[in-house]
Design an enzyme around this catalytic site. Structure first.
Site, PDB file in Angstrom:
ATOM      1  CG  ASP A 553       8.311   4.145  47.205  1.00 50.79           C
ATOM      2  OD1 ASP A 553       8.231   5.265  46.671  1.00 50.79           O
ATOM      3  OD2 ASP A 553       8.878   3.172  46.666  1.00 50.79           O
ATOM      4  CD  GLU A 556       4.899   9.726  44.555  1.00 51.46           C
ATOM      5  OE1 GLU A 556       6.108   9.627  44.825  1.00 51.46           O
ATOM      6  OE2 GLU A 556       4.125   8.751  44.528  1.00 51.46           O
ATOM      7  CG  ASP A 630      11.497   4.695  40.988  1.00 52.79           C
ATOM      8  OD1 ASP A 630      12.071   4.582  42.079  1.00 52.79           O
ATOM      9  OD2 ASP A 630      10.312   4.374  40.811  1.00 52.79           O
TER      10      ASP A 630
END
Length: 974
Positions: A553, A556, A630
């Site tokens: 996770d 980015e 999300d």
């Protein structure tokens, strides 16, 4: 991301507030001020201004780029030349150009900047960043050898050059010299135009003082004056400030931009990830349109808004344009921040037509902040051929372990190992199947990865063994930020080995994420990849076992105190490449390191890794799965999940899902139930929830909801053979796992924009989840003449180009079967997919209007790489009502492990065959003749015929034919 970090010193003060707030659905929405608009992104604003200036000039505008015809060379499938960009002072900038015509049928166009190539530039601020334009995106995104094809020069003069190419020699590229432009033709019709509007813009290197007093110059040889970069705002050329961060921009302005026009095409698809319709909208304002370009800059955007071109977690700069019976595509290979404008125009030769029958053109404008200009053009002509050409370049989706396509249970967080074991037991108590349970960051010791909290997870091995007893798996989260804390061996080693990302001064970069002060592993560095690999060894990551897999996770990367919640663009990676050059690749490189670590974890018996990634780029499909991030527990987010998942599928990354139930907030029981029914048709099927939400495991919903959710889960498990076959097809040729209408019916103009129903692989299964609160029916759109049948009760739907109402009360999933298909499934309910391995098959035969049906099934051990050595079963089934037969024959199969695997699977049988729409002539028949290879004579099996109620099809069932799934056989119904 989760909502925010709370400092330890504030914990006591916040307990009451948190307790109160947890009673309510979070109302926080995306914070737009944290993310740039085009006007706040210097190069985006400049490229838009450049395009506006050019458009305002109309026919008097001439792009300042031309090919130096004396530099042109055609050799071995390539055209090389120098493009000269006219700049102030009657000088020019040299831009080396290479056009490569590939055997796959694609064409690659690459443009660099000579001064940057040779290093004949000076960087400001004493920067140690690389002087060249970044051209390494292909090293990560591409897998093809890019072999040039044979080409023919069909014409050449002082104005341009025409190349004939393609497998059928029916494609042409007309290269114009002044101004530079390329038109791509198929069958003498233009399908793609590069720089047709003259928006091409390569911001060349220049010293800052060069810009003072500059002005436009007269065009050469009597041409109109060219507009140079002085026509646009230069205030962001040398530095850029946003969110309290100053980007030092040591190389100055360096963006690349190009207009790509699709003449005659009204629909364009792709360029995920965005929360909007599958058919991309216009971006220059107007009713129902966006006023911002589609942005691709991987970012941590939680509770993202609907119907928006705003950037999200991943980026795939691949676009398809589609019209009736024709598809083309473009792949913009650039890993820097990228924006895409879309404008559609219609022109009619008849001024009285009011636009009816007008020819539609789609004009796109692509611009990236840095790097070389590198793009591929695909001329199709079908969606399948465009996809296959793209996948030939970037690689097909991985073939995952079978557990990975079953159901995953997750939340932030299961709080102890006993909590995990209790959830596991309760799934069994309520007879609810699942395969994987997940742990978010709280399992660690103080948010230090590769550790366990000894108080809450004292026995991770025991926890894993309980899961393994029912063939279940555990996934734990490992993020790229490494906690900056003394005596933490992981961060100590990363620092000492210099394997982390550096700041603009080339010293260790420090930012803020879940652990607080953190450093980020730099997976562009081969040494970092090797070091990362060692961390996953069972001896290093104690508490893990062979049934432990990984969730990457925040890659980015997410940096809480960074600009736009990410890393500063002037940070430096391995090789001194600026972060701005490689930002959208960062997530791919991190997953690549984790994938390789899992691959080497069991060197003697390697298993296919499973890694979930939030950030992605072209090529990520080869090594992981992803999800839409999300989302919220709202009907709007349920609606949006379907076109978002379809967009990923037609962009080459089909292993994708959405958090079932919504990550933020507490869904109503109706919404939760409908979301499970929709999630049963996501390629990646996971329930997930925020730490502040109420627990929502399926068994907690209460009746009738628990039972309805259980039925949705069992449907997923029943159809796992069909799903696994679709995954195998995706892994073989890149076909989408879930397919939009335009892909399956490329001739049906009414269905091009349909994005709320879809097909599963090549099965003919057509799903349309209920996504509206209180709805008890859906309207299926049927494009063709085939009959469609309700999957559960065989209700008949028929009528080309029309919508058909299907009743869908809460306990009903809208699912149709298209005539012409044979669907494999397994009907025995089990606790997990691994326990189904040797269960018998059922075949559902759904003949088309000619009485024929085809289908396939692919089977392997569902975990190892032995299938690469022939350890698999791949059968083709053919039914023909005229010959009254059903036949199974093998697809091409070779490999040293084929015989052994077939021997292992010999006991696995076909236990039932259902024929939907069985003819009335079978009404009196009670048996069929069964013939199987290896037997000397046929045998009989029972046949029962069942009449259909009004509006429903009759059906017949062959029971216990005694046929092996892996052998050649025939059933005679005559």
């Amino acid at each position: 991301m989760k909502d925010r970090i709370i400092s330890m010193s504030w914990c006591k003060a916040c307990l009451l507030v948190i307790g109160i707030c947890s009673l309510f659905t979070p109302a926080v929405m995306v914070k737009h001020d944290n993310f740039k608009t085009c006007d706040q992104s210097g190069f985006c604003k400049r490229n838009r201004q450049y395009a506006d200036s050019a458009a305002a000039r109309g026919s008097s505008w001439q792009s300042p780029y031309r090919i130096d015809s004396h530099s042109l060379l055609v050799k071995e499938g390539k055209v090389t030349a120098t493009i000269l960009k006219a700049v102030e002072g009657n000088s020019s900038v040299e831009l080396p150009l290479t056009i490569t015509f590939l055997r796959s049928g694609a064409v690659r166009i690459r443009m660099d900047e000579k001064k940057r190539q040779t290093g004949d530039v000076e960087l400001r601020h004493g920067s140690q960043a690389r002087k060249e334009r970044y051209d390494g995106a292909g090293d990560w995104a591409l897998v093809s050898d890019l072999i040039p094809a044979e080409i023919t020069v069909v014409s050449s003069d002082d104005k341009g050059l025409t190349i004939q190419y393609g497998r059928e020699a029916n494609c042409k590229a007309h290269i114009k010299y002044l101004p530079f432009a390329i038109d791509f033709l198929r069958n003498e019709t233009t399908h793609v135009k590069l720089n047709g509007q003259g928006f091409m813009n390569v911001e060349h290197w220049r010293p800052k003082t060069e810009m003072e007093g500059a002005e436009s110059i007269e065009g050469e040889e009597g041409q109109p004056p060219v507009i140079t970069e002085q026509a646009v705002d230069e205030s962001t050329w040398w530095e850029e400030v946003f969110g309290g961060n100053t980007d030092s921009k040591p190389r100055g302005p360096e963006s690349v931009g190009l207009d790509v026009t699709f003449p005659g095409y009204e629909h364009v698809f792709g360029i995920p990830e965005h929360a909007g319709p599958l058919s991309l909208k216009e971006t220059r304002g107007g009713s129902g349109n966006y006023d911002q370009p589609y942005r691709m800059y991987n970012a941590d955007v939680f509770e993202y808004e609907m119907d928006s071109p705003m950037t999200l977690y991943g980026s795939i700069p691949f676009m398809q344009a589609h019209r009736k019976d024709s598809t083309v595509g473009i792949f913009w290979l650039n890993a820097a921040e990228t924006w895409v404008d879309i404008v559609k125009t219609k022109a009619s030769s008849n001024p009285l037509s009011l636009g009816i029958g007008a020819k539609a053109d789609t004009h796109t404008h692509w611009f990236s902040e840095s790097g070389v200009m590198d793009l591929f053009v695909f001329l199709g002509p079908t969606p399948k051929e465009v996809m296959h050409s793209y996948v030939d370049l970037t690689g097909a989706s991985q073939l995952p372990q079978q557990f990975a396509i079953a159901y995953h249970q997750c939340r932030w967080n299961y709080v102890t190992d006993e909590d995990v074991k209790d959830v596991d037991r309760k799934f069994d108590r309520f007879n609810i199947p699942y395969d994987v349970i997940w742990l978010d960051i709280e399992y660690t010791d103080g948010k230090k990865y590769f550790t366990w909290d000894s108080h809450t997870f004292p026995d991770p091995i025991g926890m894993g063994k309980q899961l393994d007893s029912h063939d279940r798996k555990l996934v734990v989260i490992i993020d790229p930020h490494i906690k900056n804390e003394g005596s933490y061996s992981v961060v100590d080693a990363m620092k000492s080995k210099e394997l982390a990302v550096n700041n603009k001064d080339n010293s260790l970069y420090e930012g803020w994420c879940w652990p607080g002060s953190s450093h980020w592993i730099d997976c562009f560095n081969p040494a970092a990849i090797k070091w990362w690999q060692d961390l996953f060894k069972y001896s290093a990551f104690t508490g893990t076992a062979s049934n432990t897999f990984i969730w990457n996770d925040m890659n980015e990367p997410s940096v809480f105190n960074g600009p736009e919640t990410t890393m500063p663009k002037d940070n430096l990676h391995h090789g001194n490449w600026e972060h701005r050059d490689v930002h959208n690749l960062n997530g791919l490189t991190f997953v690549n390191a984790t994938y390789n670590a899992l691959l080497h974890r069991d060197p003697k018996s390697p298993r296919r890794p499973f890694v979930l990634t939030r950030a992605f780029f072209a090529g990520s499909q080869r090594i992981g799965a992803t999800w839409t991030g999300d989302n919220q527990a709202s009907w709007h987010h349920l609606v949006a999940s379907i076109p978002m998942i379809l967009a990923n599928n037609i962009a080459g990354f089909p292993f994708v899902g959405a958090d079932v139930g919504g990550f933020f907030g507490n869904p109503s029981k109706e919404l939760l139930t409908r979301w499970y029914q929709a999630g049963a048709f996501y390629p990646f099927f996971r329930g997930h929830a925020h730490i502040d939400t109420r627990r929502r495991e399926p068994y907690l919903a209460g009746e009738p909801y628990t039972q309805i959710i259980t039925q949705a889960l069992r449907l997923r498990y029943q159809l796992l053979p069909a799903w696994y076959t679709a995954f195998h097809e995706a892994a073989t040729d890149g076909s989408p796992i879930v397919r939009p209408h335009y892909y399956v019916h490329p001739w049906d103009e009414k269905g091009f924009a349909v994005d709320d129903q879809f097909y599963i692989g090549s099965t003919g299964l057509l799903a349309k989840p209920v996504t509206a609160e209180g709805a008890e029916s859906v309207d299926f759109y049927i494009p063709d003449e085939e009959r469609y049948y309700d999957y559960f009760d065989y209700t008949i739907f028929h009528g080309k180009g029309k919508t058909h109402k299907s009743h869908a009360p809460l306990d009903k999933i809208p699912l149709l079967m298209q005539g012409g298909h044979i669907i494999p499934r397994k009907d025995r309910p089990r606790r997990s997919s691994g326990l189904m391995r040797f269960d018998p098959f059922t075949l559902v035969v759904v003949p088309d209007h000619n009485g024929k049906a085809e289908g396939t099934v692919y089977v392997d051990d569902g975990e190892s790489f032995d299938y690469q050595d022939g350890a698999y079963i791949h059968r083709q089934f053919s039914f023909d009502l005229t010959s009254q037969s059903l036949v199974s024959h093998a697809r091409v199969q070779t490999g040293k492990k084929s015989r052994e695997y077939h021997k292992t699977m010999a006991p696995v049988r076909v236990e039932k065959i259902v024929i939907v729409g069985a003819p009335t002539t079978w009404q009196s028949r009670t048996e069929v003749l069964v013939m199987e290879e290896g037997t000397k004579q046929g045998r009989t099996a029972s046949l029962s015929w069942h009449a259909g109620a009004p509006g429903k099809a009759a059906w017949a069932v062959v029971r216990n034919p005694g046929l092996a799934i892996g052998t050649q056989w025939k059933i005679d119904f005559s």
